[in-house]
Design a protein around this motif. Structure first.
Motif, PDB file in Angstrom:
ATOM      1  N   THR A  43       0.850  -1.187   0.000  1.00 35.06           N
ATOM      2  CA  THR A  43       0.000   0.000   0.000  1.00 35.06           C
ATOM      3  C   THR A  43       0.887   1.240   0.000  1.00 35.06           C
ATOM      4  N   ASP A  44       1.246   1.669  -1.209  1.00 32.81           N
ATOM      5  CA  ASP A  44       2.116   2.825  -1.369  1.00 32.81           C
ATOM      6  C   ASP A  44       2.061   3.251  -2.828  1.00 32.81           C
ATOM      7  N   ARG A  45       2.577   4.439  -3.088  1.00 32.83           N
ATOM      8  CA  ARG A  45       2.680   4.892  -4.472  1.00 32.83           C
ATOM      9  C   ARG A  45       3.761   4.074  -5.176  1.00 32.83           C
ATOM     10  N   ILE A  46       3.545   3.792  -6.447  1.00 35.33           N
ATOM     11  CA  ILE A  46       4.445   2.929  -7.211  1.00 35.33           C
ATOM     12  C   ILE A  46       5.876   3.441  -7.163  1.00 35.33           C
ATOM     13  N   GLU A  47       6.043   4.772  -7.264  1.00 31.94           N
ATOM     14  CA  GLU A  47       7.395   5.343  -7.296  1.00 31.94           C
ATOM     15  C   GLU A  47       8.073   5.321  -5.928  1.00 31.94           C
ATOM     16  N   ASN A  48       7.310   5.074  -4.860  1.00 31.03           N
ATOM     17  CA  ASN A  48       7.888   5.008  -3.514  1.00 31.03           C
ATOM     18  C   ASN A  48       8.288   3.602  -3.098  1.00 31.03           C
ATOM     19  N   VAL A  49       7.761   2.611  -3.813  1.00 31.07           N
ATOM     20  CA  VAL A  49       8.067   1.216  -3.469  1.00 31.07           C
ATOM     21  C   VAL A  49       9.505   0.902  -3.904  1.00 31.07           C
ATOM     22  N   PRO A  50      10.316   0.288  -3.027  1.00 30.15           N
ATOM     23  CA  PRO A  50      11.667  -0.098  -3.441  1.00 30.15           C
ATOM     24  C   PRO A  50      11.612  -1.006  -4.681  1.00 30.15           C
ATOM     25  N   PRO A  51      12.619  -0.948  -5.553  1.00 32.89           N
ATOM     26  CA  PRO A  51      12.603  -1.764  -6.768  1.00 32.89           C
ATOM     27  C   PRO A  51      12.301  -3.235  -6.464  1.00 32.89           C
TER      28      PRO A  51
ATOM     29  N   SER B  38       3.859   5.920 -21.948  1.00 33.29           N
ATOM     30  CA  SER B  38       4.990   6.808 -21.639  1.00 33.29           C
ATOM     31  C   SER B  38       5.133   7.025 -20.136  1.00 33.29           C
ATOM     32  N   VAL B  39       4.044   6.898 -19.390  1.00 28.22           N
ATOM     33  CA  VAL B  39       4.081   7.007 -17.929  1.00 28.22           C
ATOM     34  C   VAL B  39       4.395   5.650 -17.287  1.00 28.22           C
ATOM     35  N   LEU B  40       3.930   4.566 -17.908  1.00 23.83           N
ATOM     36  CA  LEU B  40       4.165   3.225 -17.364  1.00 23.83           C
ATOM     37  C   LEU B  40       5.626   2.788 -17.483  1.00 23.83           C
ATOM     38  N   LEU B  41       6.283   3.161 -18.567  1.00 26.98           N
ATOM     39  CA  LEU B  41       7.625   2.629 -18.806  1.00 26.98           C
ATOM     40  C   LEU B  41       8.653   3.020 -17.738  1.00 26.98           C
ATOM     41  N   PRO B  42       8.633   4.248 -17.182  1.00 26.84           N
ATOM     42  CA  PRO B  42       9.551   4.509 -16.067  1.00 26.84           C
ATOM     43  C   PRO B  42       9.286   3.592 -14.865  1.00 26.84           C
TER      44      PRO B  42
ATOM     45  N   LEU C 153      -0.351  -5.776 -24.855  1.00 24.78           N
ATOM     46  CA  LEU C 153       1.012  -5.470 -25.229  1.00 24.78           C
ATOM     47  C   LEU C 153       1.969  -6.265 -24.354  1.00 24.78           C
ATOM     48  N   LYS C 154       2.866  -6.987 -25.016  1.00 30.07           N
ATOM     49  CA  LYS C 154       3.918  -7.733 -24.326  1.00 30.07           C
ATOM     50  C   LYS C 154       5.216  -6.974 -24.564  1.00 30.07           C
ATOM     51  N   ILE C 155       5.794  -6.444 -23.491  1.00 32.88           N
ATOM     52  CA  ILE C 155       6.920  -5.533 -23.609  1.00 32.88           C
ATOM     53  C   ILE C 155       8.139  -6.073 -22.873  1.00 32.88           C
ATOM     54  N   THR C 156       9.278  -6.022 -23.553  1.00 32.19           N
ATOM     55  CA  THR C 156      10.560  -6.442 -22.963  1.00 32.19           C
ATOM     56  C   THR C 156      11.624  -5.424 -23.362  1.00 32.19           C
ATOM     57  N   GLY C 157      12.808  -5.565 -22.780  1.00 29.84           N
ATOM     58  CA  GLY C 157      13.953  -4.762 -23.181  1.00 29.84           C
ATOM     59  C   GLY C 157      13.777  -3.264 -23.045  1.00 29.84           C
ATOM     60  N   VAL C 158      13.260  -2.819 -21.916  1.00 34.48           N
ATOM     61  CA  VAL C 158      12.972  -1.393 -21.720  1.00 34.48           C
ATOM     62  C   VAL C 158      14.255  -0.648 -21.315  1.00 34.48           C
ATOM     63  N   SER C 159      14.572   0.426 -22.042  1.00 36.93           N
ATOM     64  CA  SER C 159      15.699   1.280 -21.683  1.00 36.93           C
ATOM     65  C   SER C 159      15.458   2.688 -22.201  1.00 36.93           C
TER      66      SER C 159
END
Length: 196
Positions: A112-120, A135-139, A188-194
């Motif tokens: 229960t936290d914001r996605i950007e606050n959760v440790p990787p 464009s917001v999901l990829l980060p 959408l199946k997405i891999t190799g994000v950079s």
């Protein structure tokens, strides 16, 4: 997809809980409740046509009412997979905890936290449904997905434009599959994000 009796019963129980709670918390659009199975359950289930469940961890971003995260958990009860539901809304997290308890789901936890606050989270699989443009999901994917991981996104009719927009800042491999529940939508199946 053929499911076991136990899985089928859990999906029915999950739908009943959504219907019960939806009047108090907006888990899904009320207009979609009459077609809950086809609009929500079947929509979530179809990701399994394109990913093979294997050992590791699955992270569902912005889980809301549990779609597709709870459905993934129900299907993965006998797989060596852990499921993490990331949801910042306290009331929706309370609903998800109720589902986990009442359905006796053993492989799932809630953050229960914001996605950007959760440790990787180093996820082998990431999913999201109706959360944000690509464009917001990829980060978020970059932060939480293992370098060899796979992201599965259920996207609406603007998915091609979202891919084009995201490519301005990101490199990624994407395979699209037509949705079985909406002719204009895609998985959408997405891999190799950079970063581009």
């Amino acid at each position: 997809m053929i499911v076991s009796r136990e899985t089928h019963e859990r999906l029915i129980a999950y739908e009943a809980l959504v219907r019960k709670w939806n009047a108090r918390i907006n888990l899904v659009a009320p207009s979609t409740l009459p077609e809950f199975n086809s609009r929500h359950i079947q929509d979530s289930i179809q990701i399994f046509d394109h990913v093979k469940l294997s050992e590791g961890n699955w992270v569902d971003l912005g889980s809301g009412g549990g779609l597709p995260g709870i459905v993934v958990s129900i299907y993965a009860q006998k797989a060596p997979l852990t499921v993490s539901l990331v949801e910042s809304d306290q009331r929706k997290s309370a609903f998800l905890r109720t589902v986990i308890r009442e359905l006796s789901l053993q492989n799932v936890s809630i953050l229960t936290d914001r996605i950007e606050n959760v440790p990787p989270l180093t996820a082998n699989f990431i999913s999201a449904r109706a959360l944000a443009p690509l464009s917001v999901l990829l980060p978020m994917v970059r932060r939480h997905m293992h370098q060899d991981g796979t992201a599965m996104f259920l996207k609406g009719r603007s998915w091609k434009a979202e891919c084009d927009e995201a490519r301005k800042e990101w490199r990624f491999d994407v395979t699209s599959f037509p949705s079985k529940t909406d002719p204009d939508a895609a998985i959408l199946k997405i891999t190799g994000v950079s970063h581009a």
